[in-house]
Design a protein around this motif. Structure first.
Motif, PDB file in Angstrom:
ATOM      1  N   SER A 165       0.828  -1.211   0.000  1.00 26.58           N
ATOM      2  CA  SER A 165       0.000   0.000   0.000  1.00 26.58           C
ATOM      3  C   SER A 165       0.863   1.262   0.000  1.00 26.58           C
ATOM      4  O   SER A 165       0.388   2.343  -0.309  1.00 26.58           O
ATOM      5  CB  SER A 165      -0.940   0.006   1.199  1.00 26.58           C
ATOM      6  OG  SER A 165      -0.225  -0.218   2.377  1.00 26.58           O
TER       7      SER A 165
ATOM      8  N   THR B 163       2.309  -3.667  12.715  1.00 23.56           N
ATOM      9  CA  THR B 163       1.755  -3.466  14.052  1.00 23.56           C
ATOM     10  C   THR B 163       0.821  -4.638  14.332  1.00 23.56           C
ATOM     11  O   THR B 163       0.022  -4.987  13.464  1.00 23.56           O
ATOM     12  CB  THR B 163       0.933  -2.153  14.073  1.00 23.56           C
ATOM     13  OG1 THR B 163       1.763  -1.121  13.547  1.00 23.56           O
ATOM     14  CG2 THR B 163       0.466  -1.792  15.456  1.00 23.56           C
TER      15      THR B 163
ATOM     16  N   HIS C 252      -5.812  -1.083  -2.644  1.00 25.39           N
ATOM     17  CA  HIS C 252      -6.576  -1.948  -1.754  1.00 25.39           C
ATOM     18  C   HIS C 252      -7.962  -2.099  -2.336  1.00 25.39           C
ATOM     19  O   HIS C 252      -8.439  -1.207  -3.034  1.00 25.39           O
ATOM     20  CB  HIS C 252      -6.650  -1.335  -0.344  1.00 25.39           C
ATOM     21  CG  HIS C 252      -7.192  -2.289   0.665  1.00 25.39           C
ATOM     22  ND1 HIS C 252      -8.472  -2.215   1.153  1.00 25.39           N
ATOM     23  CD2 HIS C 252      -6.629  -3.387   1.239  1.00 25.39           C
ATOM     24  CE1 HIS C 252      -8.667  -3.207   1.997  1.00 25.39           C
ATOM     25  NE2 HIS C 252      -7.572  -3.931   2.065  1.00 25.39           N
TER      26      HIS C 252
ATOM     27  N   GLY D 295      -9.783  -4.746   4.780  1.00 23.83           N
ATOM     28  CA  GLY D 295      -8.946  -3.725   5.400  1.00 23.83           C
ATOM     29  C   GLY D 295      -8.573  -4.028   6.834  1.00 23.83           C
ATOM     30  O   GLY D 295      -7.908  -3.235   7.493  1.00 23.83           O
ATOM     31  N   SER D 296      -8.976  -5.200   7.338  1.00 24.58           N
ATOM     32  CA  SER D 296      -8.651  -5.509   8.734  1.00 24.58           C
ATOM     33  C   SER D 296      -7.208  -6.001   8.882  1.00 24.58           C
ATOM     34  O   SER D 296      -6.739  -6.215   9.983  1.00 24.58           O
ATOM     35  CB  SER D 296      -9.625  -6.547   9.296  1.00 24.58           C
ATOM     36  OG  SER D 296      -9.543  -7.729   8.524  1.00 24.58           O
ATOM     37  N   GLY D 297      -6.546  -6.208   7.752  1.00 24.75           N
ATOM     38  CA  GLY D 297      -5.126  -6.559   7.815  1.00 24.75           C
ATOM     39  C   GLY D 297      -4.821  -8.021   7.555  1.00 24.75           C
ATOM     40  O   GLY D 297      -3.764  -8.508   7.954  1.00 24.75           O
ATOM     41  N   LYS D 298      -5.702  -8.715   6.855  1.00 24.04           N
ATOM     42  CA  LYS D 298      -5.487 -10.152   6.627  1.00 24.04           C
ATOM     43  C   LYS D 298      -4.259 -10.393   5.734  1.00 24.04           C
ATOM     44  O   LYS D 298      -3.407 -11.207   6.056  1.00 24.04           O
ATOM     45  CB  LYS D 298      -6.726 -10.782   5.957  1.00 24.04           C
ATOM     46  CG  LYS D 298      -7.991 -10.630   6.759  1.00 24.04           C
ATOM     47  CD  LYS D 298      -9.169 -11.231   6.062  1.00 24.04           C
ATOM     48  CE  LYS D 298      -9.592 -10.535   4.784  1.00 24.04           C
ATOM     49  NZ  LYS D 298     -10.059  -9.166   4.947  1.00 24.04           N
ATOM     50  N   SER D 299      -4.194  -9.658   4.621  1.00 17.09           N
ATOM     51  CA  SER D 299      -3.065  -9.878   3.711  1.00 17.09           C
ATOM     52  C   SER D 299      -1.761  -9.495   4.398  1.00 17.09           C
ATOM     53  O   SER D 299      -0.747 -10.170   4.248  1.00 17.09           O
ATOM     54  CB  SER D 299      -3.202  -9.035   2.450  1.00 17.09           C
ATOM     55  OG  SER D 299      -4.449  -9.245   1.886  1.00 17.09           O
ATOM     56  N   THR D 300      -1.816  -8.420   5.153  1.00 20.24           N
ATOM     57  CA  THR D 300      -0.599  -7.958   5.822  1.00 20.24           C
ATOM     58  C   THR D 300      -0.146  -8.981   6.859  1.00 20.24           C
ATOM     59  O   THR D 300       1.046  -9.224   7.015  1.00 20.24           O
ATOM     60  CB  THR D 300      -0.854  -6.582   6.469  1.00 20.24           C
ATOM     61  OG1 THR D 300      -1.483  -5.752   5.494  1.00 20.24           O
ATOM     62  CG2 THR D 300       0.421  -5.943   6.947  1.00 20.24           C
TER      63      THR D 300
HETATM   64  P1  ADP Z   1      -7.202  -7.020   4.170  1.00 20.28           P
HETATM   65  O1  ADP Z   1      -6.354  -8.073   3.528  1.00 20.28           O
HETATM   66  O2  ADP Z   1      -7.861  -7.497   5.414  1.00 20.28           O
HETATM   67  O3  ADP Z   1      -8.163  -6.365   3.236  1.00 20.28           O
HETATM   68  P2  ADP Z   1      -4.731  -5.545   4.259  1.00 20.28           P
HETATM   69  O4  ADP Z   1      -3.820  -6.482   4.922  1.00 20.28           O
HETATM   70  O5  ADP Z   1      -4.634  -5.430   2.776  1.00 20.28           O
HETATM   71  O6  ADP Z   1      -6.236  -5.852   4.662  1.00 20.28           O
HETATM   72  O7  ADP Z   1      -4.529  -4.131   4.932  1.00 20.28           O
HETATM   73  C1  ADP Z   1      -4.822  -2.919   4.309  1.00 20.28           C
HETATM   74  C2  ADP Z   1      -3.759  -1.917   4.639  1.00 20.28           C
HETATM   75  O8  ADP Z   1      -3.800  -1.619   6.037  1.00 20.28           O
HETATM   76  C3  ADP Z   1      -2.371  -2.394   4.375  1.00 20.28           C
HETATM   77  O9  ADP Z   1      -1.988  -2.138   3.064  1.00 20.28           O
HETATM   78  C4  ADP Z   1      -1.545  -1.612   5.376  1.00 20.28           C
HETATM   79  O10 ADP Z   1      -1.288  -0.323   4.895  1.00 20.28           O
HETATM   80  C5  ADP Z   1      -2.478  -1.495   6.554  1.00 20.28           C
HETATM   81  N1  ADP Z   1      -2.246  -2.590   7.520  1.00 20.28           N
HETATM   82  C6  ADP Z   1      -3.017  -3.681   7.675  1.00 20.28           C
HETATM   83  N2  ADP Z   1      -2.558  -4.455   8.686  1.00 20.28           N
HETATM   84  C7  ADP Z   1      -1.472  -3.855   9.164  1.00 20.28           C
HETATM   85  C8  ADP Z   1      -0.550  -4.164  10.206  1.00 20.28           C
HETATM   86  N3  ADP Z   1      -0.693  -5.260  10.956  1.00 20.28           N
HETATM   87  N4  ADP Z   1       0.457  -3.314  10.431  1.00 20.28           N
HETATM   88  C9  ADP Z   1       0.594  -2.207   9.696  1.00 20.28           C
HETATM   89  N5  ADP Z   1      -0.241  -1.867   8.704  1.00 20.28           N
HETATM   90  C10 ADP Z   1      -1.266  -2.654   8.430  1.00 20.28           C
END
Ligand code: ADP
Length: 986
Positions: A223, A237, A578, A280-285
């Motif tokens: 991102s 984080t 995203h 956007g909850s951070g699953k991919s991250t």
């Molecule tokens: P999801 O897969 O649930 O849709 P993402 O993992 O793509 O969500 O997260 C979206 C954005 O939020 C990431 O690109 C990043 O910028 C931020 N983000 C998500 N999780 C974290 C994390 N654990 N630490 C830091 N940034 C995060």
């Protein structure tokens, strides 16, 4: 007769608990235990476990049998159910009274055949890991023929069932076969402990190649691709992870390694762990972090190889592949010895991990109809994936899959080892993220300060993607003063402005002209996004871009990034930063373009009713002016309804059409067209709400009118919130006439709380608001304050609320006349919250019910509560089940409650209360004119304590029951006391 009675009374519940998964495993494990304990003899076991008969019938037969065998067997039976299904207790089955230790059988084992019985449960687990070897040993020793082996290994059996069949067969062969088996298990256990793999040179090279490729793919956060390269290490984080409902509870927070650990496993046979969370909850991250840590050898050390897949990218694989091709072509190609490496994978499944990111983005919905069991057989990629997830392919390989919760139906849930929920950032996570994002501490402090001043925005920042945008746009945020963002649309408009102005910083347009200046680019990207959403397409080729007139310059704005792909395709592919940004652009297109079908808005909002029909996407495609190639390729296939993305898009459409943003569009499109779109959205929202309200059944006479939110209700409320027009909210809410609004298990976090409070504040009549089993948290509690005046009861069980949340809630609650009941079972409350409740009790003389079960309240907290109770003349229900108030706490409460004329129900179950406490409570019984039920189950009251209670009961006729199960009383004492006083329940 106590345990026997429990079995009888709870027959339906136990039957359901043992059968609802559809698998015979739970029943078989209970039978294993009963056999081990000698509670069932072999013939009885066989009469129950009839192959081919309905599971329900088998369980009923067992229930009949244990009941007729009497109290002792029932006790062991309940203990076995408790051990096999620990979550059943939470689901309402009572086990009190059953013995908890099943380990001690008290019998000495003399023969090997007996050992097979007495250790059956643990032997099943051991044999599962070495069944082939065990059979070989039995064949070699002449005890088994190949026909015996075939019978054991019937493919319809699960590994545990195979192990049981093996045990049964060995039993029928006699003592010497049993000896061979036990000897083999013993040997293989000791050699397993020292298992060493000699890894060939080629394998080691491959492993290195795979891990450096995984490391390269995961070390930067994409991102940040458009603006800067942000190493994952610097920004990562911890998000909040929880085991999904139904999993055995774990104390303490889950960390990344827990995702694949045994913690919370609900189905031992399954290999797939689901990580679910909203967009956007951070699953991919999180997966990215796991990959990186694995590649560095810091986490997931038990796995030699990790193969990461993205479902988004798997969508574009048109060929049929075998598992081998899938692994090697999509993840990492072995330079030599492909066969040898693949064979190692097949031989050591427990050393291999697959991850699949974004199952919700796969075009086909999960199905287990098409079976593929052979790793060299070719099949369409989604079929391979489904077979991998359900374990018919590559059994034993651990799989971690991420998805939005809505996309996972019961069909897949059946195959899950466990489910972990990702709930975004905690308040301290937000703090930590902002500080990591801004290395300059003064900027970080300013951003955090502005978040503290805008709690709606703080609520939004629990979602990591929004937290990222807010941090990224700190200049816009800090510059907007009073007009600080309130809604999700506001936040996305902020990033739009940020990127657009970043594009031409020199002639940075003042005022509202920034959008007009870039309107063409916005429409190009909007069209691309819109077509993608309609066809579940998230990766775009050059041709897709050309079709929508997306230019190099448009790409440079930063909303589109190059798609990372581990497979060896050469052409460039793009994706939005995203998926929510794609939804936002799709919404911009719907709002700003004159090219969309007139019925687009209507269809977008109506789609929610089409959920699960598989029709919605294809239907929605009808709105799309140009069908792209990938979309056409989908025709005739079972297209999974991308309801969630359409919902997000609709939410943005509502927000963009809000009165507050209309000036932005002034010079971008005709205001007449805009007005029309606004009217359409308002109508859709009102119609949607109306549909929900119409579904509320008329109450049974004497009962309250209650509504359980249907899917889509919270989403409609969020759309209303995005519009920020009180008239719309008022109109919608004026039609809702219920006494009780139930929103349990609705995935409600702080963001949803903000929207709910916004809408509910306009209700005409007070409601009971039930938000149990969500993720409200302290920030969510704060968001709810605006609707507190209209809530007469608030149920917030299991919501991660701490004393801080309670402080704010009670400060407001005290001022609200209607507020009379609160339930806070299973949160994170300590003695620090009792001061506030004490004040509430002192101040509010119409407060009726306070339930604080399963928190961390000690004697000190009870003393504080007692201070408030002394002055209260209204409380009817007080629940403190599962705290630690002990005798001192019980004495303090009792002394405050003496002579109570209002308290009807008091529960101090499981609080370490002894006879001193009982003595004090006896005085309450004696003096209270209102008390009807006293719950003292699971304490340590002795005979002396109960005698005081009996004496008090002699002078009180109102009290209906005193519950005393599981205290320090012998069986004889219980019998004796029951004779004295029938209101005592043991
Ligand atoms: P999801 O897969 O649930 O849709 P993402 O993992 O793509 O969500 O997260 C979206 C954005 O939020 C990431 O690109 C990043 O910028 C931020 N983000 C998500 N999780 C974290 C994390 N654990 N630490 C830091 N940034 C995060």
């Amino acid at each position: 007769m106590f345990n026997q009675e429990l079995v009888l009374k709870q027959r339906a519940e136990i039957l359901h608990a043992l059968c609802s998964s559809g698998s015979t495993e739970h029943l078989e494990r209970v039978l294993d235990i009963l056999l081990s304990q000698g509670e069932l003899i072999w013939e009885e076991y066989q009469s129950i476990q009839v192959q081919g008969r309905a599971l329900y019938t088998n369980v009923r037969q067992l229930l009949d049998l244990v009941y007729t065998k009497g109290e002792d067997t029932c006790e062991f039976f309940l203990a076995a159910v408790k051990q096999v299904l620990p979550e059943a207790q939470g689901a309402g089955i009572t086990f009190s009274g059953c013995c908890s230790n099943l380990e001690k059988t008290g019998e000495s084992q003399c023969t090997s055949i007996q050992t097979l019985l007495t250790q059956r449960a643990s032997l099943v687990t051991k044999i599962r890991a070495c069944i082939d070897g065990a059979l070989e040993a039995l064949v070699e020793s002449g005890h088994f023929t190949s026909a015996d082996c075939d019978e054991v290994l019937l493919p319809i059996h699960t590994p545990s069932q195979k192990a049981r069949r093996l045990l049964d067969h060995v039993r029928s062969k006699g003592e010497s076969a049993a000896k061979v088996l036990l000897h083999y298990i013993h040997e293989s256990e000791s050699s397993l402990n020292q298992e060493k793999w000699t890894l060939s040179k080629e394998f080691s090279k491959y492993r290195k190649k795979l891990s450096s490729s995984v490391s390269a793919q995961s070390c930067f956060l994409s991102s940040y691709g458009g603006t800067s390269h942000m190493p994952l290490d610097e920004i990562y984080t911890e998000g909040q992870l929880e085991l999904a409902n139904g999993c055995a509870d774990l104390s303490g927070a889950l960390d990344l390694d827990n995702i694949v650990s045994a913690a919370g496993t609900v189905n031992d046979e399954a290999d797939t762990v689901l990580v679910s969370g909203e967009a956007g909850s951070g699953k991919s991250t999180l997966l990215q972090r796991l990959h990186l840590l694995w590649a560095r050898g810091v986490a997931l050390k038990g796995f030699l190889l990790l193969f990461p897949f993205s479902c988004r990218r798997l969508n574009s694989e048109q060929r049929e592949l075998s598992v081998q091709e899938l692994l090697f072509q999509h993840c990492c190609w072995p330079d030599k010895e492909q066969e040898e490496i693949f064979q190692f994978i097949l031989d050591h499944p427990h050393l291999i991990l697959f991850s699949f990111d974004g199952l919700d983005e796969l075009k086909q919905g999960f199905s287990d109809e098409h079976r593929v069991c052979c790793p060299t057989q070719r099949a369409p990629v989604h079929i391979l994936l489904f077979n991998l997830l359900q374990g018919s392919l590559m059994k034993g390989v651990r799989k971690v899959v991420t998805s939005r919760p809505d996309a996972v139906g019961p069909m897949l849930k059946k195959h899950l080892r466990k489910e972990v929920l990702l709930k975004g950032f905690s308040p301290s996570g937000i703090d930590c993220f902002v500080k990591k994002h801004h290395r300059d501490p003064t900027v970080a402090a300013k951003v955090l300060e502005s978040l503290q001043m805008n709690t709606a925005l703080l609520g939004l920042c629990h979602s990591p993607v929004l937290c990222w945008i807010v941090s990224e746009c700190h200049k816009e945020l800090l510059g907007c003063g009073e007009g600080s963002p309130q809604t999700i649309t506001d936040v996305y408009l902020m990033i739009l402005q940020h990127f657009l102005q970043h594009q031409s910083p020199l002639k940075s347009t003042v005022g509202l002209g920034w959008l007009q200046e870039h309107i063409k680019a916005v429409l190009h990207l909007g069209q691309l996004a819109f077509e993608g959403i309609g066809t579940s397409c998230y990766i775009f080729t050059d041709t897709d871009l050309e079709t929508c007139y997306v230019t190099e310059k448009d790409i440079c704005m930063g909303f589109l990034i190059l798609s990372k792909d581990m497979s060896s395709t050469h052409s460039k592919r793009y994706e939005f930063l995203h998926v929510t940004i794609q939804c936002f652009f799709a919404a911009l297109f719907i709002v700003l373009s004159n090219n969309t079908d007139r019925s687009t808005i209507h269809k977008l909002f109506e789609l929610q009713n089409m959920k699960g029909t598989g029709l919605s996407s294809t239907w929605f495609m009808g709105c799309i002016p140009f069908s792209d190639q990938q979309g056409q390729g989908l025709e005739g296939e079972s297209v999974i309804a991308e309801t969630s993305n359409l919902q997000i898009t609709a939410t943005f459409v509502s927000g963009l059409l809000s009165q507050r943003h209309r000036n932005l569009w002034l010079h971008c499109c005709s205001s007449a067209v805009m007005e029309k779109k606004v009217r359409q959205v308002v109508k859709c929202l009102s119609k949607g709400m109306h549909k929900h309200f119409k579904s509320i059944p008329q109450p049974v006479e004497g009962e309250k009118k209650s509504m359980h939110a249907m899917p889509g209700f919270v989403w409609l409320i969020k759309c209303i919130y995005e519009m920020q027009e009180c008239k719309i909210a008022k109109d919608a809410m004026s039609k809702l006439e219920v006494d009780h609004l139930k929103l349990t298990y609705c995935n409600i976090g702080p963001v949803e709380c903000t929207a709910l409070a916004y809408a509910l504040q306009y209700l005409r009549k007070p409601v009971g608001l039930q938000l149990d089993y969500n993720s409200v948290g302290d920030v969510g509690v704060e968001q709810l304050l605006p609707c507190m005046h209209i809530c007469n009861s608030l149920h917030l069980r299991n919501n991660n609320i701490t004393d801080e949340g309670i402080r704010k809630l009670i400060a407001k609650g005290i001022q609200c006349d209607n507020f009379q009941k609160i339930a806070l079972f299973n949160n994170k409350l300590t003695d620090a919250c009792t001061l506030h409740f004490s004040l509430l009790l002192k101040t509010k003389q119409n407060f009726l019910s306070l339930r604080l079960g399963n928190n961390n309240i000690t004697a000190e907290g009870a003393k504080q509560l007692a201070e408030g109770l002394k002055f209260n003349h209204s409380l009817r229900y007080l629940g403190l089940w599962g705290n630690k108030i002990s005798d001192t706490g019980a004495e303090a409460l009792a002394s405050a409650l003496e002579g109570s004329k209002t308290l009807v129900w008091l529960s101090l179950v499981g609080n370490g209360v002894g006879s001193a406490g009982a003595y004090a409570l006896a005085k309450v019984i004696e003096s209270s004119t209102s008390l009807e039920e006293l719950w003292l189950t699971e304490n340590c009251i002795t005979k002396a304590g109960v005698e005081c209670l009996i004496q008090a009961l002699e002078r009180n006729t109102h009290v209906k029951s005193v519950w005393l199960r599981n205290n320090d009383l012998s069986w004889e004492e219980v019998e004796e006391m029951t004779r004295y006083e029938s209101r005592l329940i043991f």
